[in-house]
Design an enzyme around this catalytic site. Structure first.
Site, PDB file in Angstrom:
ATOM      1  N   SER A   8      21.008 106.276  -8.406  1.00 60.86           N
ATOM      2  CA  SER A   8      20.882 105.996  -6.982  1.00 60.86           C
ATOM      3  C   SER A   8      20.974 107.308  -6.217  1.00 60.86           C
ATOM      4  O   SER A   8      21.621 108.254  -6.687  1.00 60.86           O
ATOM      5  CB  SER A   8      22.007 105.068  -6.528  1.00 60.86           C
ATOM      6  OG  SER A   8      22.050 104.951  -5.126  1.00 60.86           O
ATOM      7  N   TYR A  35      30.964 102.662  -4.800  1.00 59.90           N
ATOM      8  CA  TYR A  35      29.644 102.623  -5.438  1.00 59.90           C
ATOM      9  C   TYR A  35      29.121 104.045  -5.628  1.00 59.90           C
ATOM     10  O   TYR A  35      28.627 104.401  -6.695  1.00 59.90           O
ATOM     11  CB  TYR A  35      28.686 101.794  -4.576  1.00 59.90           C
ATOM     12  CG  TYR A  35      27.261 101.772  -5.078  1.00 59.90           C
ATOM     13  CD1 TYR A  35      26.896 101.001  -6.174  1.00 59.90           C
ATOM     14  CD2 TYR A  35      26.273 102.516  -4.435  1.00 59.90           C
ATOM     15  CE1 TYR A  35      25.587 100.980  -6.628  1.00 59.90           C
ATOM     16  CE2 TYR A  35      24.957 102.490  -4.879  1.00 59.90           C
ATOM     17  CZ  TYR A  35      24.624 101.724  -5.971  1.00 59.90           C
ATOM     18  OH  TYR A  35      23.326 101.702  -6.413  1.00 59.90           O
ATOM     19  N   LYS A  39      24.706  91.317  -1.745  1.00 62.83           N
ATOM     20  CA  LYS A  39      26.026  91.422  -2.397  1.00 62.83           C
ATOM     21  C   LYS A  39      26.961  92.276  -1.546  1.00 62.83           C
ATOM     22  O   LYS A  39      28.128  91.962  -1.392  1.00 62.83           O
ATOM     23  CB  LYS A  39      25.891  92.037  -3.793  1.00 62.83           C
ATOM     24  CG  LYS A  39      25.122  91.203  -4.765  1.00 62.83           C
ATOM     25  CD  LYS A  39      25.957  90.085  -5.281  1.00 62.83           C
ATOM     26  CE  LYS A  39      25.195  89.383  -6.389  1.00 62.83           C
ATOM     27  NZ  LYS A  39      25.766  88.092  -6.691  1.00 62.83           N
TER      28      LYS A  39
END
Length: 141
Positions: free
Chosen positions: A32, A47, A89
């Site tokens: 990412s 994250y 989410k």
């Protein structure tokens, strides 16, 4: 999952290649852009930490493969905003906010990710593509 699954799958893939005498394989980790910068949203800092780990694990793997004198390559593909279920989410209590995430700009699609994988796999054997960082043209960061 972002750290342990990548680690275990990488270990198993490399072991499988060694057992079958494959010396020109390729391990591609989907990462990412959050593995390269931390966006100023407190809900994604953990994250980002896991994705930074994927960045480091992939580079460490590349170095290990080189030290082992293999021709197996390791690549990280780091997308920005891809139209998936991730926002739903992340904002599970606010589906309107999640939907707005994907409506605000023209996001990357699964097809764009597949094309990046194909690009990496089509590189000549002597070319190591370490990292692809890609984001939608309209994405700010």
């Amino acid at each position: 999952v972002n750290v342990m699954a990548v680690s275990i799958c990488t270990r198993e893939a490399y072991q499988s290649m060694k057992e079958r005498n494959i010396d020109d394989g390729h391990i591609i980790n989907i990462n990412s852009m959050n593995g390269h910068s931390v966006v100023p949203q407190s809900v994604v800092h953990f994250y980002s930490a896991t994705k930074y780990a994927v960045t480091a694990l992939t580079e460490g793997l590349r170095q290990e493969l080189r030290e082992a004198k293999t021709h197996i390559r390791a690549t990280c593909i780091s997308p920005g905003l891809v139209e998936t279920g991730f926002a739903f989410k992340l904002h599970d209590n606010d589906p309107e906010r999640a939907a707005a995430t994907y409506e605000s700009i023209r996001c990357l699609k699964a097809e764009d990710m597949a094309n990046a994988v194909i690009y990496v796999l089509s590189a000549p054997p002597h070319v190591q593509i370490a990292d692809i960082q890609m984001r939608p043209t309209e994405q700010i960061s």
